[in-house]
Design a protein around this motif. Structure first.
Motif, PDB file in Angstrom:
ATOM      1  N   ASN A  26     -22.954  -3.528 -18.713  1.00 34.62           N
ATOM      2  CA  ASN A  26     -21.896  -3.686 -17.730  1.00 34.62           C
ATOM      3  C   ASN A  26     -21.966  -2.614 -16.644  1.00 34.62           C
ATOM      4  N   GLY A  27     -23.181  -2.114 -16.408  1.00 30.97           N
ATOM      5  CA  GLY A  27     -23.350  -1.102 -15.376  1.00 30.97           C
ATOM      6  C   GLY A  27     -23.374  -1.700 -13.990  1.00 30.97           C
ATOM      7  N   SER A  28     -23.713  -0.875 -13.030  1.00 30.91           N
ATOM      8  CA  SER A  28     -23.762  -1.310 -11.647  1.00 30.91           C
ATOM      9  C   SER A  28     -24.980  -2.185 -11.417  1.00 30.91           C
ATOM     10  N   ALA A  29     -24.743  -3.387 -10.896  1.00 25.40           N
ATOM     11  CA  ALA A  29     -25.857  -4.306 -10.632  1.00 25.40           C
ATOM     12  C   ALA A  29     -26.791  -3.763  -9.570  1.00 25.40           C
ATOM     13  N   ALA A  30     -26.284  -2.854  -8.722  1.00 24.72           N
ATOM     14  CA  ALA A  30     -27.108  -2.311  -7.642  1.00 24.72           C
ATOM     15  C   ALA A  30     -28.263  -1.477  -8.169  1.00 24.72           C
ATOM     16  N   THR A  31     -28.116  -0.976  -9.404  1.00 21.03           N
ATOM     17  CA  THR A  31     -29.176  -0.140  -9.963  1.00 21.03           C
ATOM     18  C   THR A  31     -30.113  -0.933 -10.861  1.00 21.03           C
TER      19      THR A  31
ATOM     20  N   ARG B  80     -35.460 -14.702 -18.455  1.00 16.83           N
ATOM     21  CA  ARG B  80     -34.737 -14.570 -17.194  1.00 16.83           C
ATOM     22  C   ARG B  80     -34.067 -13.213 -17.173  1.00 16.83           C
ATOM     23  N   ALA B  81     -34.149 -12.537 -16.039  1.00 15.17           N
ATOM     24  CA  ALA B  81     -33.529 -11.223 -15.912  1.00 15.17           C
ATOM     25  C   ALA B  81     -32.911 -11.094 -14.532  1.00 15.17           C
ATOM     26  N   GLY B  82     -31.683 -10.574 -14.486  1.00 17.50           N
ATOM     27  CA  GLY B  82     -31.031 -10.407 -13.195  1.00 17.50           C
ATOM     28  C   GLY B  82     -29.589  -9.981 -13.346  1.00 17.50           C
ATOM     29  N   PRO B  83     -28.935  -9.674 -12.224  1.00 19.13           N
ATOM     30  CA  PRO B  83     -27.529  -9.264 -12.249  1.00 19.13           C
ATOM     31  C   PRO B  83     -26.642 -10.394 -12.748  1.00 19.13           C
ATOM     32  N   VAL B  84     -25.511 -10.036 -13.323  1.00 25.61           N
ATOM     33  CA  VAL B  84     -24.536 -11.018 -13.790  1.00 25.61           C
ATOM     34  C   VAL B  84     -23.271 -10.898 -12.954  1.00 25.61           C
ATOM     35  N   ALA B  85     -22.510 -11.979 -12.903  1.00 30.29           N
ATOM     36  CA  ALA B  85     -21.273 -11.988 -12.116  1.00 30.29           C
ATOM     37  C   ALA B  85     -20.307 -10.923 -12.644  1.00 30.29           C
ATOM     38  N   GLY B  86     -19.694 -10.220 -11.732  1.00 31.00           N
ATOM     39  CA  GLY B  86     -18.744  -9.196 -12.133  1.00 31.00           C
ATOM     40  C   GLY B  86     -19.374  -7.841 -12.395  1.00 31.00           C
TER      41      GLY B  86
ATOM     42  N   PHE C 284     -26.168  -6.283 -15.773  1.00 36.84           N
ATOM     43  CA  PHE C 284     -27.515  -6.842 -15.746  1.00 36.84           C
ATOM     44  C   PHE C 284     -27.801  -7.478 -17.093  1.00 36.84           C
ATOM     45  N   GLU C 285     -28.481  -8.623 -17.051  1.00 32.56           N
ATOM     46  CA  GLU C 285     -28.782  -9.347 -18.297  1.00 32.56           C
ATOM     47  C   GLU C 285     -30.262  -9.691 -18.362  1.00 32.56           C
ATOM     48  N   VAL C 286     -30.822  -9.485 -19.545  1.00 36.05           N
ATOM     49  CA  VAL C 286     -32.150  -9.989 -19.880  1.00 36.05           C
ATOM     50  C   VAL C 286     -31.953 -11.041 -20.960  1.00 36.05           C
ATOM     51  N   ARG C 287     -32.412 -12.253 -20.700  1.00 42.48           N
ATOM     52  CA  ARG C 287     -32.219 -13.359 -21.642  1.00 42.48           C
ATOM     53  C   ARG C 287     -33.562 -14.018 -21.908  1.00 42.48           C
ATOM     54  N   ALA C 288     -33.937 -14.079 -23.166  1.00 35.22           N
ATOM     55  CA  ALA C 288     -35.216 -14.671 -23.552  1.00 35.22           C
ATOM     56  C   ALA C 288     -34.988 -15.778 -24.572  1.00 35.22           C
ATOM     57  N   VAL C 289     -35.762 -16.831 -24.439  1.00 37.98           N
ATOM     58  CA  VAL C 289     -35.756 -17.932 -25.403  1.00 37.98           C
ATOM     59  C   VAL C 289     -37.150 -18.014 -26.001  1.00 37.98           C
ATOM     60  N   LEU C 290     -37.242 -17.821 -27.307  1.00 42.49           N
ATOM     61  CA  LEU C 290     -38.526 -17.803 -28.010  1.00 42.49           C
ATOM     62  C   LEU C 290     -38.590 -18.968 -28.993  1.00 42.49           C
ATOM     63  N   PRO C 291     -39.476 -19.935 -28.763  1.00 40.19           N
ATOM     64  CA  PRO C 291     -39.612 -21.047 -29.715  1.00 40.19           C
ATOM     65  C   PRO C 291     -40.060 -20.532 -31.068  1.00 40.19           C
ATOM     66  N   LEU C 292     -39.419 -21.010 -32.119  1.00 39.99           N
ATOM     67  CA  LEU C 292     -39.768 -20.531 -33.463  1.00 39.99           C
ATOM     68  C   LEU C 292     -41.087 -21.112 -33.955  1.00 39.99           C
TER      69      LEU C 292
END
Length: 270
Positions: free
Chosen positions: A216-221, A245-251, A254-262
């Motif tokens: 929940n830090g500053s998206a600018a950084t 996918r990686a990028g700033p989140v609303a509000g 920053f989020e890093v989201r990965a989907v790994l097929p099992l």
């Protein structure tokens, strides 16, 4: 039989033109051997031309393969050292900042931070020695990336918490997931020093293992496009057929989201 000379000459050059390769030595030898055929009437030099062309192409391919192997090996070594050292250095940097900030007012907190620095540097040195030893000799074992070591990764970060359980995973998925969490946590520590919470989440869906690291830090950084960390994470995930996918989140944050097929274990990527 005079038509055999031009025919052989063309047949020698067709593979070179088709492959868009024009080795000067082959052209010179082929042209010279053709001239010798017409000048002397002997077949020997002309018959050697196609063999020389093939040998030249094989040599060129071998040189290219060696260059690719060297580049891949350098990338692998850089990635291994980065994975082993980056997180520990980020932890040391954060704890050193804490120690410097509270040294005068709360010396007991400074002592705690210094102990954390000592522990993180000890782990980093041990892992680095093991990794370099394996790379140098090809023997021994580098630290095994696995979510079974997740507690060791998260425990030193007071503002981090884990939500959900990854469960049992195929070894390639387990290793990739650990590296993604490690790098995302490192980036959060480095680029979001103002964050008060870092949430590491795991969920299993029809797509596979979904993991996310959100601060929940500053998206600018946020480290968009900086360094090789995000690129390395994406390469690991995509090698297993997953997405990242990686990028700033609303509000803010920053989020890093990965989907790994099992089913990625069948690909055999570690």
């Amino acid at each position: 039989m005079a038509w055999l000379g031009p025919l052989w000459f063309v047949a020698t050059f067709v593979p070179l033109l088709w492959r868009k390769r024009f080795p000067v030595a082959v052209i010179a030898v082929t042209g010279g051997s053709t001239w010798l055929y017409y000048a002397t009437g002997h077949w020997g030099p002309l018959m050697a031309a196609p063999a020389l062309a093939v040998l030249s192409l094989r040599h060129q391919r071998a040189v290219e393969r060696r260059g690719q192997q060297v580049a891949q090996e350098r990338l692998r070594i850089a990635r291994e050292v980065h994975d082993v050292v980056a997180h520990s250095l980020a932890m040391i940097n954060v704890q050193a900042g804490v120690a410097a900030h509270v040294a005068d007012r709360r010396p007991e907190e400074a002592v705690k931070a210094l102990r954390a620095i000592k522990e993180a540097s000890g782990h980093a040195l041990a892992d680095l020695r093991a990794t370099l030893g394996m790379l140098r000799s090809g023997e021994g074992a580098a630290p095994v990336p696995s979510l079974r070591r997740l507690d060791d990764l998260v425990a030193p970060v007071a503002r981090a918490r884990v939500v959900g359980e990854p469960g049992e995973l195929p070894a390639p998925v387990d290793a990739a997931a650990y590296r993604v969490v490690q790098e995302a946590l490192t980036n959060a520590l480095r680029y979001a020093p103002d964050a008060t919470a870092i949430t590491i989440g795991f969920d299993r869906t029809d797509e596979g293992l979904v993991l996310s690291v959100v601060d929940n830090g500053s998206a600018a950084t946020a480290p968009v496009g900086s360094g090789s960390g995000l690129a390395g994470m994406r390469e690991r995930v995509e090698a297993l057929g997953g997405t990242l996918r990686a990028g700033p989140v609303a509000g803010g944050g920053f989020e890093v989201r990965a989907v790994l097929p099992l089913g990625a274990a069948r690909k055999g990527v570690a």
